[in-house]
Scaffold this active site. Structure first.
Site, PDB file in Angstrom:
ATOM      1  N   TYR A 143       3.716   7.241  -2.865  1.00 54.01           N
ATOM      2  CA  TYR A 143       3.819   6.192  -1.847  1.00 54.01           C
ATOM      3  C   TYR A 143       4.880   5.200  -2.285  1.00 54.01           C
ATOM      4  O   TYR A 143       4.915   4.786  -3.444  1.00 54.01           O
ATOM      5  CB  TYR A 143       2.472   5.474  -1.700  1.00 54.01           C
ATOM      6  CG  TYR A 143       2.456   4.359  -0.680  1.00 54.01           C
ATOM      7  CD1 TYR A 143       2.613   4.627   0.675  1.00 54.01           C
ATOM      8  CD2 TYR A 143       2.278   3.031  -1.073  1.00 54.01           C
ATOM      9  CE1 TYR A 143       2.586   3.598   1.616  1.00 54.01           C
ATOM     10  CE2 TYR A 143       2.247   2.003  -0.145  1.00 54.01           C
ATOM     11  CZ  TYR A 143       2.401   2.294   1.201  1.00 54.01           C
ATOM     12  OH  TYR A 143       2.372   1.279   2.117  1.00 54.01           O
ATOM     13  N   ASP A 238      10.123   4.277  -8.786  1.00 49.14           N
ATOM     14  CA  ASP A 238       9.311   3.272  -8.121  1.00 49.14           C
ATOM     15  C   ASP A 238       8.211   2.877  -9.097  1.00 49.14           C
ATOM     16  O   ASP A 238       7.207   3.570  -9.247  1.00 49.14           O
ATOM     17  CB  ASP A 238       8.736   3.832  -6.821  1.00 49.14           C
ATOM     18  CG  ASP A 238       7.881   2.797  -6.087  1.00 49.14           C
ATOM     19  OD1 ASP A 238       7.552   1.758  -6.691  1.00 49.14           O
ATOM     20  OD2 ASP A 238       7.548   3.041  -4.919  1.00 49.14           O
ATOM     21  N   LYS A 266       3.865  -5.845  -7.264  1.00 48.51           N
ATOM     22  CA  LYS A 266       2.516  -6.006  -7.818  1.00 48.51           C
ATOM     23  C   LYS A 266       2.474  -6.958  -9.025  1.00 48.51           C
ATOM     24  O   LYS A 266       2.539  -8.156  -8.825  1.00 48.51           O
ATOM     25  CB  LYS A 266       1.883  -4.642  -8.086  1.00 48.51           C
ATOM     26  CG  LYS A 266       1.759  -3.863  -6.757  1.00 48.51           C
ATOM     27  CD  LYS A 266       0.751  -2.747  -6.740  1.00 48.51           C
ATOM     28  CE  LYS A 266       0.507  -2.296  -5.295  1.00 48.51           C
ATOM     29  NZ  LYS A 266       1.104  -1.047  -4.916  1.00 48.51           N
TER      30      LYS A 266
HETATM   31  C1  LIG Z   1       1.951  -0.732  -3.655  1.00 49.40           C
HETATM   32  C2  LIG Z   1       3.126   0.127  -3.757  1.00 49.40           C
HETATM   33  C3  LIG Z   1       4.253  -0.044  -2.940  1.00 49.40           C
HETATM   34  C4  LIG Z   1       4.271  -1.006  -1.784  1.00 49.40           C
HETATM   35  O1  LIG Z   1       4.131  -2.319  -2.184  1.00 49.40           O
HETATM   36  P1  LIG Z   1       3.623  -3.411  -1.110  1.00 49.40           P
HETATM   37  O2  LIG Z   1       3.761  -4.702  -1.853  1.00 49.40           O
HETATM   38  O3  LIG Z   1       2.223  -3.037  -0.759  1.00 49.40           O
HETATM   39  O4  LIG Z   1       4.537  -3.327   0.061  1.00 49.40           O
HETATM   40  C5  LIG Z   1       5.364   0.725  -3.189  1.00 49.40           C
HETATM   41  N1  LIG Z   1       5.378   1.629  -4.180  1.00 49.40           N
HETATM   42  C6  LIG Z   1       4.312   1.833  -4.975  1.00 49.40           C
HETATM   43  C7  LIG Z   1       4.403   2.820  -6.077  1.00 49.40           C
HETATM   44  C8  LIG Z   1       3.151   1.103  -4.768  1.00 49.40           C
HETATM   45  O5  LIG Z   1       2.078   1.351  -5.531  1.00 49.40           O
END
Ligand SMILES: *Cc1c(COP(=O)(O)O)cnc(C)c1O
Length: 426
Positions: A143, A238, A266
């Site tokens: 994701y 990511d 995060k």
């Molecule tokens: C949570 C997450 C996102 C998206 O971040 P948001 O602040 O919720 O938009 C993107 N990549 C990874 C790996 C994530 O865990």
């Protein structure tokens, strides 16, 4: 069930789709009514009916120091008292950037944004702008936020162009995203052999943590590095979840791979809305105002959010922090494994440091297909039994759990006792 949570949920159903502002919060994967949270402190949260929980959701990852950490609260209050937003540069942005660059040597230049989604969306624009190519490779089960081109899961095979996984994503746009199985190096090699010259970038969660937790197979990340470099494509990690989580320098430090670009979020915001993307100077110099790739934000680099991030990262720079997290997380793993074994419930526990997931399957879980073998019904029953015992886990079988520095040996013991009763009940 009755109580304030039920009443509040009833009301919120009238305001928001499904009663929530982010879908998984609605408990659709586990059934029942979400508990409305009233407050949090350290490892614990309290719901609107006064029930207390040991919390392993941690706001889905950011709260590595626990809830309402005094340093973070003070930093937020101090910053707010100085004014909440200026739309002009402030020193707090540079203070946060200093720690990011110290932790991530691959990041030579970065841009602060407001979420992980924005980081993922913007990093792809930079990668496409730099390479002049359109195709992006991503992996099944990973994701990267909810921007259009990234909401694409598997097509019908490794070399098939993706199918939109969400209504509202134009097929033409989704068609620029090539989706491959996570941990499958030969699929990556085959894709690069066929269309390497069209690929702008490979984006990957170096530890897949949005379909449970799946560590990279030996050689997988090395393969991505090798293939992208040979084809003139960019490698994007990511690290929105893994950054500052599995090590100060994230998964790239843990596995010794240097990506061209990195997404953060995060933990970076310490519980406030922050994301960032950055990496190679030559690529980031394509971003406006230096280059032709446009990207902007009214509240980007917001002083309160920067202050929460700085306070969080400064607490994480203290020597011994990641060792302490590892030790507590290993104890938790032991408790959860024992509880399942005693009840004769087959589980696979994947864990990297303080990032963990319990799959209700014999395993091993090494990719999205094996993650999907988890018994979702059993997960739901386990989730509710734990919640009733006062332990808050993710309300979905495909999400990670998080240990924070606020978790104590007592929390872990409470969790273990709850898990023993929950496993007997599932
Ligand atoms: C949570 C997450 C996102 C998206 O971040 P948001 O602040 O919720 O938009 C993107 N990549 C990874 C790996 C994530 O865990």
């Amino acid at each position: 069930m009755s109580g304030r949570s039920v009443d509040l949920f009833e009301e919120s159903l009238g305001w928001f789709p499904g009663g929530v502002n982010s879908p998984v919060r609605a408990f659709r994967a586990v059934g029942g009514t979400p508990r409305f949270v009233n407050r949090g402190k350290g490892s614990r949260i309290w719901d609107e009916d006064g029930r207390e929980y040991v919390d392993y959701l941690a706001s889905w990852g950011p709260l590595i120091l626990g809830h309402a950490h005094p340093d973070v609260v003070k930093a937020v209050c101090d910053a707010a008292a100085d004014g909440t937003s200026f739309g002009a540069p402030t020193e707090r942005e540079s203070r946060l950037a200093r720690w990011v660059v110290e932790a991530f040597p691959s990041i030579e230049l970065l841009r602060m944004v407001n979420s992980g989604t924005e980081a993922g969306m913007s990093v792809l624009r930079a990668a496409r702008g730099f390479t002049g190519r359109d195709v992006i490779v991503k992996f099944e089960g990973c994701y990267h936020g909810h921007s259009d081109g990234l909401l694409v899961k598997a097509g019908s095979g490794a070399l098939t162009f993706g199918v939109p996984d969400s209504a509202g994503v134009p097929a033409a746009y989704a068609g620029l995203t090539l989706t491959l199985p996570f941990n499958d190096a030969s699929a990556v090699e085959a894709s690069f052999a066929e269309r390497g010259g069209e690929i702008a970038a490979v984006i990957v969660e170096p530890i897949a943590a949005n379909c449970g937790v799946i560590p990279p197979a030996p050689g997988f990340l090395e393969c991505l590095r090798r293939e992208t470099e040979a084809a003139g494509a960019l490698l994007i990690f990511d690290e929105v979840i893994t950054g500052f989580r599995v090590a100060w320098g994230g998964a790239q430090a843990l596995y010794g791979i240097r990506p061209d670009l990195t997404c953060l979020g995060k933990i970076l915001g310490g519980g406030l809305p922050v994301g960032a993307y950055g990496g190679r100077r030559d690529v980031m110099e394509c971003v406006a105002p230096l280059g032709p790739v446009y990207q902007a934000g009214t509240l980007a680099g917001n002083p309160i959010a920067m202050a929460a991030g700085v306070a969080t990262l400064e607490a994480l720079r203290v020597p011994g922090v990641y060792e302490a997290l590892e030790e507590m997380s290993a104890r938790l793993e032991g408790e959860l494994r024992e509880a399942a074994a005693e009840a004769g419930v087959p589980v696979t526990m994947n864990r990297v440091g303080s990032l963990f997931c319990l799959f209700f399957t014999e395993g091993p879980v090494e990719d999205f297909a094996s993650a999907r073998q988890t018994d979702a019904g059993r997960y739901a029953r386990h989730f509710h039994a734990m919640l009733d015992e006062g332990v808050n886990l993710a309300p979905s079988p495909f999400e990670a759990g998080f240990v924070s520095l606020a978790h104590t040996g007592e929390d872990v013991a409470v969790t273990g006792a709850a898990a023993r009763r929950a496993c007997r009940a599932v």
